[in-house]
Design an enzyme around this catalytic site. Sequence first.
Site, mmCIF file in Angstrom:
data_model
loop_
_atom_site.group_PDB
_atom_site.id
_atom_site.type_symbol
_atom_site.label_atom_id
_atom_site.label_comp_id
_atom_site.label_asym_id
_atom_site.label_seq_id
_atom_site.Cartn_x
_atom_site.Cartn_y
_atom_site.Cartn_z
ATOM 1 N N HIS A 200 8.124 11.270 -0.212
ATOM 2 C CA HIS A 200 8.291 10.300 0.880
ATOM 3 C C HIS A 200 9.371 10.683 1.891
ATOM 4 C CE1 HIS A 200 11.467 8.879 -1.876
ATOM 5 N NE2 HIS A 200 12.079 8.444 -0.791
HETATM 6 C C1 UD1 Z 1 13.834 4.332 2.496
HETATM 7 C C2 UD1 Z 1 15.210 4.987 2.501
HETATM 8 C C3 UD1 Z 1 15.186 6.210 1.619
HETATM 9 C C4 UD1 Z 1 14.663 5.895 0.227
HETATM 10 C C5 UD1 Z 1 13.331 5.182 0.323
HETATM 11 C C6 UD1 Z 1 12.956 4.741 -1.057
HETATM 12 C C7 UD1 Z 1 16.561 4.832 4.563
HETATM 13 C C8 UD1 Z 1 17.006 5.590 5.751
HETATM 14 N N1 UD1 Z 1 15.604 5.427 3.836
HETATM 15 O O1 UD1 Z 1 12.935 5.241 3.096
HETATM 16 O O2 UD1 Z 1 16.492 6.721 1.473
HETATM 17 O O3 UD1 Z 1 14.525 7.078 -0.496
HETATM 18 O O4 UD1 Z 1 13.460 4.030 1.176
HETATM 19 O O5 UD1 Z 1 11.626 4.400 -1.196
HETATM 20 O O6 UD1 Z 1 17.050 3.771 4.282
HETATM 21 N N2 UD1 Z 1 6.814 0.439 4.549
HETATM 22 C C9 UD1 Z 1 5.823 -0.417 4.155
HETATM 23 N N3 UD1 Z 1 6.142 -1.364 3.211
HETATM 24 C C10 UD1 Z 1 7.377 -1.505 2.676
HETATM 25 C C11 UD1 Z 1 8.379 -0.631 3.110
HETATM 26 C C12 UD1 Z 1 8.086 0.333 4.056
HETATM 27 O O7 UD1 Z 1 4.686 -0.351 4.601
HETATM 28 O O8 UD1 Z 1 7.582 -2.396 1.822
HETATM 29 C C13 UD1 Z 1 6.475 1.506 5.530
HETATM 30 C C14 UD1 Z 1 6.687 1.085 6.978
HETATM 31 O O9 UD1 Z 1 5.695 1.676 7.735
HETATM 32 C C15 UD1 Z 1 8.022 1.736 7.299
HETATM 33 C C16 UD1 Z 1 7.999 2.988 6.454
HETATM 34 O O10 UD1 Z 1 7.307 2.625 5.279
HETATM 35 O O11 UD1 Z 1 8.164 2.004 8.670
HETATM 36 C C17 UD1 Z 1 9.374 3.519 6.120
HETATM 37 O O12 UD1 Z 1 10.196 2.510 5.518
HETATM 38 P P1 UD1 Z 1 11.796 2.608 5.615
HETATM 39 O O13 UD1 Z 1 12.423 1.577 4.775
HETATM 40 O O14 UD1 Z 1 12.220 2.703 7.030
HETATM 41 O O15 UD1 Z 1 12.105 4.043 5.042
HETATM 42 P P2 UD1 Z 1 11.585 4.745 3.703
HETATM 43 O O16 UD1 Z 1 10.829 5.947 4.089
HETATM 44 O O17 UD1 Z 1 10.925 3.724 2.835
HETATM 45 N N1 UDP Z 2 9.356 4.541 -8.813
HETATM 46 C C1 UDP Z 2 8.492 3.522 -9.210
HETATM 47 N N2 UDP Z 2 7.178 3.573 -8.820
HETATM 48 C C2 UDP Z 2 6.690 4.590 -8.055
HETATM 49 C C3 UDP Z 2 7.576 5.618 -7.636
HETATM 50 C C4 UDP Z 2 8.909 5.548 -8.024
HETATM 51 O O1 UDP Z 2 8.912 2.590 -9.906
HETATM 52 O O2 UDP Z 2 5.493 4.568 -7.732
HETATM 53 C C5 UDP Z 2 10.794 4.458 -9.194
HETATM 54 C C6 UDP Z 2 11.388 5.671 -9.889
HETATM 55 O O3 UDP Z 2 11.154 5.616 -11.275
HETATM 56 C C7 UDP Z 2 12.858 5.519 -9.548
HETATM 57 C C8 UDP Z 2 12.841 4.944 -8.140
HETATM 58 O O4 UDP Z 2 11.526 4.358 -7.990
HETATM 59 O O5 UDP Z 2 13.480 4.601 -10.434
HETATM 60 C C9 UDP Z 2 13.091 5.986 -7.097
HETATM 61 O O6 UDP Z 2 12.908 5.429 -5.824
HETATM 62 P P1 UDP Z 2 12.431 6.253 -4.551
HETATM 63 O O7 UDP Z 2 11.833 7.541 -4.963
HETATM 64 O O8 UDP Z 2 11.633 5.320 -3.732
HETATM 65 O O9 UDP Z 2 13.805 6.468 -3.756
HETATM 66 P P2 UDP Z 2 14.966 7.567 -3.805
HETATM 67 O O10 UDP Z 2 15.489 7.614 -5.190
HETATM 68 O O11 UDP Z 2 14.384 8.859 -3.338
HETATM 69 O O12 UDP Z 2 15.949 7.062 -2.806
#
Ligand code: UD1
Ligand code: UDP
Length: 360
Positions: A200
Amino acid sequence: MKLLHVVGARPNFMKVAPVHAAFARTPGFSQVLVHTGQHYDANMSDVFFQELGIPAPDVNLNVGSGTHAQQTAEVMARFEEVVTTDRPDMVLVYGDVNSTVAAALVCAKLLIPVAHVEAGLRSRDRTMPEEVNRLLTDQLADLLLTPSSDGDENLKNEGRPAEAIHFVGNVMIDTLVRSLSLSKPPQSELPPRFALVTLHRPSNVDDPAGLRELLSALADVATGTDVLFPVHPRTRKQIAEIGFSAPPGLRLLEPVGYLQFLYLQQRAAVVVTDSGGIQEETTYLRVPCVTMRENTERPITVTVGTNVLAGKDVKRMRELVGQALSGDWKKGEIPPLWDGKAGERIVEVVRSYLSSRTAS
Ligand code: UD1
Ligand code: UDP
């Protein structure tokens, strides 16, 4: 003493769970939980509250998605109102997401002490938005609670005072340890041997050509071994844009709950990821992990654990996956203080910090 926890995105929920539970067991603390609403889909948020026994948030700021500036600014504006009314003795922020830095900045201006859980991690790569969040949050926080001793070194090198830095261990592993016996199989039958994938990071999924290359390498892997890929919403959007259709063997799934994802990690022959938390969990579980990044803020997973960085090199990824499937992988060790007790150590550090402030 009144504590206020701020969470917003998926990886925050596994981190707050054990800390909240540890304070709930300790007399003398009341707790408020604020969800910023950065993540809002049920499978990116609610499921973790249910599965990990986190109480429903007292406040949801409902900020939703946006550009970095929009999202950070919305959290700041809405959180400022909450914190001004609530006046907690301390605010705890988690990890490195936009919600983390936004809340820390609000508190710094209102002179409310901040504890940063998962302080000190550094990728030294400022093209990664999280690195900016980590650097700034750690400049603002009063208590720096580190998951590994490299974090302490980084913070000292950046001039943070030694008395603010506390090596407490890894709260994500607290949740893992607590959940090991609760992990949950998926409804459909699992293949006997499979690779588990999550991707992601913007650096991997936002560029169409790069994403296409990654998906086609995963499709190649899937000709020999089933590949299970719970797809993050950011990635799903990008996949839809490039119009990729997955071959049989490469199963693109919805994001799964924590207990199911843990079940999959426990049984995966290899994990291919760019997640921060998953690098740590695979190290604890001693499962081979191939990380599609040039660097990691969690170097201990490479030096001590089962993680290997493949950069963006899909050929290298395929070689490493082949190596893992043939059983040729380092065993790894569990890093110090990844023992399920970080939450309790945080309670002690916070208690002693707040009582010395009250005394002075
Ligand atoms: C965010 C965090 C990242 C983390 C990740 C975990 C920042 C800068 N990034 O990235 O560090 O690793 O979360 O998963 O804070 N969206 C949905 N539904 C949701 C959430 C997001 O559809 O519930 C989609 C939207 O299109 C959104 C995109 O995902 O624009 C990105 O979401 P955002 O929270 O901005 O960043 P992540 O890539 O999720
Ligand atoms: N995780 C989950 N379901 C998924 C993918 C990840 O529960 O489909 C959990 C994973 O076990 C870990 C956390 O989400 O505990 C990691 O989050 P993510 O990869 O979104 O964020 P990051 O750690 O990169 O910030």
